[in-house]
Design an enzyme around this catalytic site. Sequence first.
Site: not given
Length: 456
Positions: A41-44, A47
Amino acid sequence: MYYNSIIEAIGNTPLVKLNSVAKGIKGTVLAKVEYFNPGNSMKDRMALKMIENAERDGLLKPGGTIIEGTSGNTGMGLALVAIAKGYKCIFTLSDKQSQEKMDILRAMGAEVYVCPTNVTPDDPRSYYSVAKKLNKEIPNSFYPNQYDNTGNAEAHYESTGPEIWDQTEGKITILAAGVGTGGSMCGTAKYLKEQNAGIKSVGIDTYGSVFQKYKETGEFDENEIYPYMTEGIGEDILPKNVDFSLIDTFVKVTDKDGAVMTRRLAREEGMFVGWSCGSAVFGALEWAKENMTEDDTMVIILPDHGTRYLAKLYNDNWMKDHGFIEAREFETAQDIVNRRNGSDKLFVVDHATKVGEAIKMLTKEGIDQIPVVKENNFVGSVSTSRLLEQLMDDPDLKSKNVEEIMDSPMPFVAMDNTLDVLSSLINKNNRALLVRDAAHQVHIITHHDILQAMSN
């Protein structure tokens, strides 16, 4: 060439043209496929940025614990960073999140707390509040708070935006993305608009969320908030990462339309993506039908991978149970409201009304239950059956205020929910449901309404 750790593989995801689902749309429609990040996911991206900022500022020290409220994908990104850097993780999630998300986080060594969805953000049981409480209680812990941490938007300003600009050779004219924490949309939009101020940004919202109404009116309307199923977009708060000046317009998408488009992306485009991806594509294409030209290039951000939703969107029985694909033709809440031809009136009682007066109203109007309001907000409910039980125990109850004895508020549901879904939501705790139409008028749906609709 090799990477020294998994977090060095974050970013540089591909841009892929949409063909089948975008048929008939003028111009070029491209998808930024973010499940190619190592955490799917793009949340990497954000984060890593939030943890690097915390280390730089001395907020996170060796051996520390990362504590975050997440819908799952941010947790996965933080877990990868924690593994690479030697931290522990604790995550809080709402109970509407898929079991796969919870299982994946546990598989990555994280401790997971599951919290109720249908509570206000400041309720001590909410996943926001539980994360904050744990952060206060656990020494050497860090609460990134993706909603208000500016590192969220910074990550996309520094990576996602430049990647899209380079991949389109500066030809992008429209950016479309779901808006949840706001980081991906606003960070990316800020960079792109600095390169070309004429680029339009289309935010995708969901019914039950406050964003579109706030953008259009500047009013935070709690009446807009009700439970929805789509994961990853929409909010009942205003995160600091949502910069409304960077979002030109919002499009709202129903749970069903997002779910169906998600499955179409898998079957027609070979993109095995998550629920909010389908919502983003559906909303973006609806906007594009009226606004795109042959010269336009639209980029839609697809945040995550379909493995997070195997038991939901990609399970035919689950989809049928929720009326998203039809096992048989069911009427909807909209059909029930339409059949009344505007003749229905929603009776409500103020929270400060005496119980005796509420009983008189129920008797006079011949109704079994009634919502309780306080300053135009739905704060509770009373029913004849529960009042009878309580009066038997306490005959003096009639002189008390309704707010002292009221039950939980009736839940709001979407207008496109089908009868099978509506019937499953009515039980001893939810004796009736509320729906809000396009004109923001509220209607009540009782078990009598559902029985009548099923008998037609």
